[in-house]
Motif scaffolding. Structure first.
Motif, PDB file in Angstrom:
ATOM      1  N   ALA A 185      -9.720 -51.682  16.319  1.00 31.09           N
ATOM      2  CA  ALA A 185     -10.276 -50.472  16.951  1.00 31.09           C
ATOM      3  C   ALA A 185      -9.356 -49.970  18.066  1.00 31.09           C
ATOM      4  CB  ALA A 185     -11.664 -50.756  17.509  1.00 31.09           C
ATOM      5  N   LEU A 186      -8.799 -50.916  18.829  1.00 36.64           N
ATOM      6  CA  LEU A 186      -7.969 -50.533  19.978  1.00 36.64           C
ATOM      7  C   LEU A 186      -6.575 -50.055  19.569  1.00 36.64           C
ATOM      8  CD1 LEU A 186      -9.118 -53.384  22.369  1.00 36.64           C
ATOM      9  CD2 LEU A 186      -9.583 -50.937  22.644  1.00 36.64           C
ATOM     10  N   ALA A 187      -6.177 -50.330  18.322  1.00 40.90           N
ATOM     11  CA  ALA A 187      -4.861 -49.882  17.851  1.00 40.90           C
ATOM     12  C   ALA A 187      -4.754 -48.358  17.826  1.00 40.90           C
ATOM     13  CB  ALA A 187      -4.578 -50.455  16.459  1.00 40.90           C
ATOM     14  N   ASP A 188      -5.887 -47.681  17.830  1.00 41.06           N
ATOM     15  CA  ASP A 188      -5.863 -46.211  17.738  1.00 41.06           C
ATOM     16  C   ASP A 188      -5.969 -45.544  19.115  1.00 41.06           C
ATOM     17  OD1 ASP A 188      -5.610 -43.901  16.151  1.00 41.06           O
ATOM     18  OD2 ASP A 188      -7.774 -43.591  16.090  1.00 41.06           O
ATOM     19  N   THR A 189      -5.773 -46.281  20.199  1.00 42.66           N
ATOM     20  CA  THR A 189      -5.940 -45.697  21.538  1.00 42.66           C
ATOM     21  C   THR A 189      -4.788 -44.839  22.054  1.00 42.66           C
ATOM     22  OG1 THR A 189      -5.218 -47.834  22.423  1.00 42.66           O
ATOM     23  CG2 THR A 189      -7.586 -47.391  22.467  1.00 42.66           C
ATOM     24  N   PRO A 190      -3.526 -45.028  21.563  1.00 39.29           N
ATOM     25  CA  PRO A 190      -2.468 -44.248  22.210  1.00 39.29           C
ATOM     26  C   PRO A 190      -2.713 -42.732  22.162  1.00 39.29           C
ATOM     27  CG  PRO A 190      -1.498 -46.008  20.917  1.00 39.29           C
ATOM     28  CD  PRO A 190      -2.967 -45.977  20.586  1.00 39.29           C
ATOM     29  N   THR A 191      -2.446 -42.080  23.259  1.00 42.14           N
ATOM     30  CA  THR A 191      -2.497 -40.617  23.300  1.00 42.14           C
ATOM     31  C   THR A 191      -1.522 -40.071  22.257  1.00 42.14           C
ATOM     32  OG1 THR A 191      -2.941 -40.700  25.661  1.00 42.14           O
ATOM     33  CG2 THR A 191      -2.104 -38.609  24.795  1.00 42.14           C
ATOM     34  N   PRO A 192      -1.968 -39.130  21.433  1.00 44.56           N
ATOM     35  CA  PRO A 192      -1.069 -38.620  20.382  1.00 44.56           C
ATOM     36  C   PRO A 192       0.285 -38.171  20.961  1.00 44.56           C
ATOM     37  CG  PRO A 192      -3.300 -37.846  19.993  1.00 44.56           C
ATOM     38  CD  PRO A 192      -3.310 -38.533  21.339  1.00 44.56           C
ATOM     39  N   ARG A 193       1.351 -38.634  20.310  1.00 40.35           N
ATOM     40  CA  ARG A 193       2.712 -38.339  20.789  1.00 40.35           C
ATOM     41  C   ARG A 193       2.958 -36.842  20.956  1.00 40.35           C
ATOM     42  NH1 ARG A 193       3.767 -42.632  23.233  1.00 40.35           N
ATOM     43  NH2 ARG A 193       1.502 -42.485  23.207  1.00 40.35           N
ATOM     44  N   LEU A 194       2.401 -36.040  20.053  1.00 40.45           N
ATOM     45  CA  LEU A 194       2.639 -34.592  20.100  1.00 40.45           C
ATOM     46  C   LEU A 194       2.208 -33.995  21.429  1.00 40.45           C
ATOM     47  CD1 LEU A 194       3.481 -31.996  18.532  1.00 40.45           C
ATOM     48  CD2 LEU A 194       1.106 -31.842  17.736  1.00 40.45           C
ATOM     49  N   PHE A 195       1.132 -34.564  22.045  1.00 44.25           N
ATOM     50  CA  PHE A 195       0.647 -34.022  23.317  1.00 44.25           C
ATOM     51  C   PHE A 195       1.726 -34.151  24.402  1.00 44.25           C
ATOM     52  CE2 PHE A 195      -4.159 -35.098  22.438  1.00 44.25           C
ATOM     53  CZ  PHE A 195      -4.061 -34.510  21.201  1.00 44.25           C
ATOM     54  N   PHE A 196       2.525 -35.220  24.316  1.00 38.26           N
ATOM     55  CA  PHE A 196       3.609 -35.394  25.280  1.00 38.26           C
ATOM     56  C   PHE A 196       4.706 -34.351  25.068  1.00 38.26           C
ATOM     57  CE2 PHE A 196       1.622 -39.510  24.954  1.00 38.26           C
ATOM     58  CZ  PHE A 196       1.634 -40.017  26.239  1.00 38.26           C
ATOM     59  N   VAL A 197       4.947 -34.043  23.794  1.00 36.03           N
ATOM     60  CA  VAL A 197       6.041 -33.123  23.462  1.00 36.03           C
ATOM     61  C   VAL A 197       5.709 -31.705  23.900  1.00 36.03           C
ATOM     62  CG1 VAL A 197       7.419 -32.147  21.567  1.00 36.03           C
ATOM     63  CG2 VAL A 197       6.805 -34.578  21.546  1.00 36.03           C
ATOM     64  N   GLY A 199       3.016 -30.868  25.872  1.00 39.63           N
ATOM     65  CA  GLY A 199       2.390 -30.797  27.185  1.00 39.63           C
ATOM     66  C   GLY A 199       0.922 -30.436  27.168  1.00 39.63           C
ATOM     67  N   LYS A 200       0.299 -30.426  25.991  1.00 35.30           N
ATOM     68  CA  LYS A 200      -1.128 -30.096  25.935  1.00 35.30           C
ATOM     69  C   LYS A 200      -1.770 -30.647  24.664  1.00 35.30           C
ATOM     70  CE  LYS A 200      -0.681 -25.480  23.861  1.00 35.30           C
ATOM     71  NZ  LYS A 200       0.756 -25.326  23.556  1.00 35.30           N
ATOM     72  N   PRO A 201      -3.107 -30.771  24.654  1.00 38.24           N
ATOM     73  CA  PRO A 201      -3.782 -31.222  23.426  1.00 38.24           C
ATOM     74  C   PRO A 201      -3.503 -30.253  22.282  1.00 38.24           C
ATOM     75  CG  PRO A 201      -5.302 -31.230  25.295  1.00 38.24           C
ATOM     76  CD  PRO A 201      -4.068 -30.507  25.755  1.00 38.24           C
ATOM     77  N   GLU A 202      -3.416 -30.798  21.075  1.00 34.99           N
ATOM     78  CA  GLU A 202      -3.130 -30.006  19.875  1.00 34.99           C
ATOM     79  C   GLU A 202      -4.051 -30.499  18.773  1.00 34.99           C
ATOM     80  OE1 GLU A 202      -0.770 -27.732  19.694  1.00 34.99           O
ATOM     81  OE2 GLU A 202       0.582 -28.175  21.363  1.00 34.99           O
ATOM     82  N   MET A 203      -4.199 -29.724  17.715  1.00 37.91           N
ATOM     83  CA  MET A 203      -4.935 -30.220  16.571  1.00 37.91           C
ATOM     84  C   MET A 203      -4.066 -31.233  15.824  1.00 37.91           C
ATOM     85  SD  MET A 203      -6.682 -28.233  13.365  1.00 37.91           S
ATOM     86  CE  MET A 203      -7.698 -27.164  14.376  1.00 37.91           C
ATOM     87  N   ILE A 204      -4.550 -32.461  15.688  1.00 38.32           N
ATOM     88  CA  ILE A 204      -3.841 -33.515  14.960  1.00 38.32           C
ATOM     89  C   ILE A 204      -4.842 -34.312  14.139  1.00 38.32           C
ATOM     90  CG2 ILE A 204      -2.003 -33.808  16.705  1.00 38.32           C
ATOM     91  CD1 ILE A 204      -4.192 -36.655  16.668  1.00 38.32           C
ATOM     92  N   ALA A 205      -4.351 -35.052  13.165  1.00 38.86           N
ATOM     93  CA  ALA A 205      -5.208 -35.972  12.394  1.00 38.86           C
ATOM     94  C   ALA A 205      -4.339 -37.122  11.907  1.00 38.86           C
ATOM     95  CB  ALA A 205      -5.835 -35.251  11.205  1.00 38.86           C
ATOM     96  N   THR A 206      -4.698 -38.335  12.316  1.00 39.63           N
ATOM     97  CA  THR A 206      -4.006 -39.494  11.757  1.00 39.63           C
ATOM     98  C   THR A 206      -4.292 -39.528  10.264  1.00 39.63           C
ATOM     99  OG1 THR A 206      -4.215 -40.722  13.815  1.00 39.63           O
ATOM    100  CG2 THR A 206      -3.831 -42.023  11.824  1.00 39.63           C
TER     101      THR A 206
END
Lengths: 271, 271
Positions: A185-197, A199-206
Motif C-alpha cells: 500500500a505504501l509503495a504508491d505514496t510518492p508524489t507523482p513525478r510530473l507534478f515536480f516537472v 510545478g502543479k497537480p496534473e491529471m495522471i493515472a498509474t
C-alpha cells in the motif's frame, strides 16, 4: 481494527486453492481524486494472494495493473494459482467492482517459502531529517488520513525540473504494525513525478506498479509502526507515459522494498 | 531473415482479437544453461502482444514471469485482451511448450496509441569507453552468439562485493535495426548481480522481469543497429531472492528503456 485492515478486509466466498473468490468493499476511506487510492487496490490484490497462498508463503513480487478506476462499493476478488511449486508459487488476481463486466485491476504475484541464503544490501539509507522534524503533507483526499506522508523538504515543485528525486517519511496512521500488505500500500505514496516537472497537480493515472518485497519477518518486527523513508526518482517522460522508481528504507537502514511504476499523463508543452 | 527474427517468428493459428493463438519454436539458437535465454521468452511474449494489438499500438510496459524453463521445440502462445480501450489496452499472454500442461512463461502487457506530450529525461548516459574499445564477452551459451555484450571493464567479479553497478554495451548481432521486441530481449543481458557478489557463476533463475519502453519511433531509427549502453545496479539480496535494475541508453544519450527483475538463487553463506 485499524481502518486500513477494515478497508482491505476480504471474505472468502467460494472455492478452494488454487481458485478462490473473495468479496470486499472499496470504502470511502480510501477515496482518491477518481476511484480509490492505487495503493489500496494494490494492497487488496496482495492481501488476496497472501490469504490464498497460506501463512508459510511470503509475497516476493507483485505487479498490479490499473485497468480502470474502481467504483465505491462491493468488490469481487478472484485469485488463482498458475503454477504452484512447493517453494515458489505463481498466482494471479483480478479485482472487479460488483456489477462491472471487466476488472478494474489485475495482478501477477510470486510467493515463496523463503529460506536462509547469502544476504547483502547495496547502498544505504539516504540522510534525512527525522520525521518528527518534517511537516505532514495535508492532501484533500480521504486516503491521506490513513496513509501518512512527511516529505523531508517543502514541496519541491518547480517548473521545468528534470530531476525529481526526493525523500519522504511514510507510515500507516495511526500506529499499525508493518506487514507485506501494508508495504504494498505504501509503495504508491510518492508524489507523482510530473507534478515536480510542471510545478502543479496534473491529471495522471498509474497504469502498472511492481513491488519487490525484501523485508524479512525480523525487519517487519523491527519497524513495527515506525516511519519509513521512501527514496524516489524517475527516468523519462514523453508521449503520454513516465516511469517512477523508489526504495523503502526503515529508519535504521533496512531496505524493505523496491518499487516502480509507469504512469499515464496528457500534459502537453502548450499548457 | 535475422536469426533473432527467425527464432521469435510466430504463426497465427486461430482466433481473432481479442483472443489469439500463435505457434512458434524454442530453437537451439537461444539455448541458455537450462531452457532458453530469458530475453528470448520475454521477446516472444512481447512479439505476440505487438502482433495481436496491431501496428498503431506501441508496447509501453511488459511484465514477464518465468514459471518454468521451457523445453526446446514447438511452443504455443496465447494472447488475450483484458481491457481494450481506444488509446490504452491491457493484454495478457502465456507461452506453453507443446505437450506441457502449464505455461512456462506468462506476461501482462500494456499497449498504447501514443501521442505528443510534455517530455523530459532525468539524468544522462554514463561516461564509458566506446564499444569498439571494449572486449566482447564470450559466453558458452548459444544465445550469446546473437546477443552481443561488451562490458566496459574486465569482469569485475569480486568476493563479498556489495556494490554491483556496472556498464555494458549491447546489441543484437549481426546488424539488426532496433524495435520494441529487440529492446525487450536485450533487457535480460546484465550479468546476474550475484556473480559479482560471490565472484563466480551460481545457479540463478529470473522469476519476474518488467520492462518500461520509452523509445519513440525516432529513437529506434536513430539507434538502428548500433550498440546501446546498459547501466545496471541492484538493491538487496537475501532469503533466496535479489533484485536488479537497469537503464538502456543509446550511444547519443537517448533513454530507451528502464527494466527491473527479481531473481531466485540458493547460494548460502557456507559455500
Amino acid at each position: 481494527m485499524h481502518l486500513f485492515d477494515q478497508s482491505t478486509a476480504l471474505k472468502r466466498v467460494s472455492g478452494e486453492a488454487p481458485d478462490i473468490r473473495f468479496e470486499g468493499e472499496a470504502s470511502e476511506h480510501f477515496k482518491n481524486m477518481i476511484g480509490p487510492y492505487g495503493g489500496w487496490s494494490a494492497a487488496v490484490l496482495a492481501k488476496g494472494l497472501v490469504e490464498a497462498a497460506g501463512p508459510e508463503m511470503e509475497l516476493v513480487s507483485i505487479t498490479t495493473d490499473f485497468l480502470a478506476g474502481a467504483r465505491e462499493g462491493p468488490i469481487t476478488l478472484d485469485v488463482a494459482c498458475d503454477r504452484g511449486g512447493k517453494n515458489t508459487q505463481f498466482w494471479n488476481a483480478s479485482l472487479t467492482a460488483q456489477g462491472d463486466k471487466s476488472p478494474s485491476n489485475r495482478a501477477m504475484g510470486i510467493l515463496s517459502r523463503r529460506r536462509d541464503t547469502l544476504a547483502w544490501t547495496e547502498g544505504s539509507r539516504p540522510d534525512a531529517p527525522p520525521p518528527e522534524d518534517c511537516d505532514r503533507a495535508n492532501l484533500p483526499m480521504a486516503w491521506s488520513r490513513t496513509v501518512e506522508m512527511r516529505p523531508t523538504q517543502s514541496p519541491p515543485f518547480g517548473t521545468g525540473k528534470t530531476r525529481t528525486d526526493n525523500l519522504s517519511w511514510i507510515r500507516l496512521e495511526p500506529d499499525r504494525p508493518l506487514d507485506a500488505v501494508g508495504l504494498v500500500a505504501l509503495a504508491d505514496t510518492p508524489t507523482p513525478r510530473l507534478f515536480f516537472v510542471t510545478g502543479k497537480p496534473e491529471m495522471i493515472a498509474t497504469v502498472s506498479m511492481t513491488v519487490y518485497l525484501h523485508a524479512s519477518p525480523d525487519d517487519y518486527a523491527a519497524v513495527g509502526a515506525d516511519y519509513m523513508l521512501i527514496e524516489t526518482h524517475a527516468a523519462r517522460g514523453g508521449r503520454g507515459f513516465y516511469d517512477q522508481h523508489a526504495r523503502i528504507w526503515s529508519r535504521d537502514g533496512r531496505l524493505l522494498a523496491t518499487t516502480q511504476q509507469i504512469v499515464w499523463y496528457k500534459t502537453t508543452n502548450e499548457e
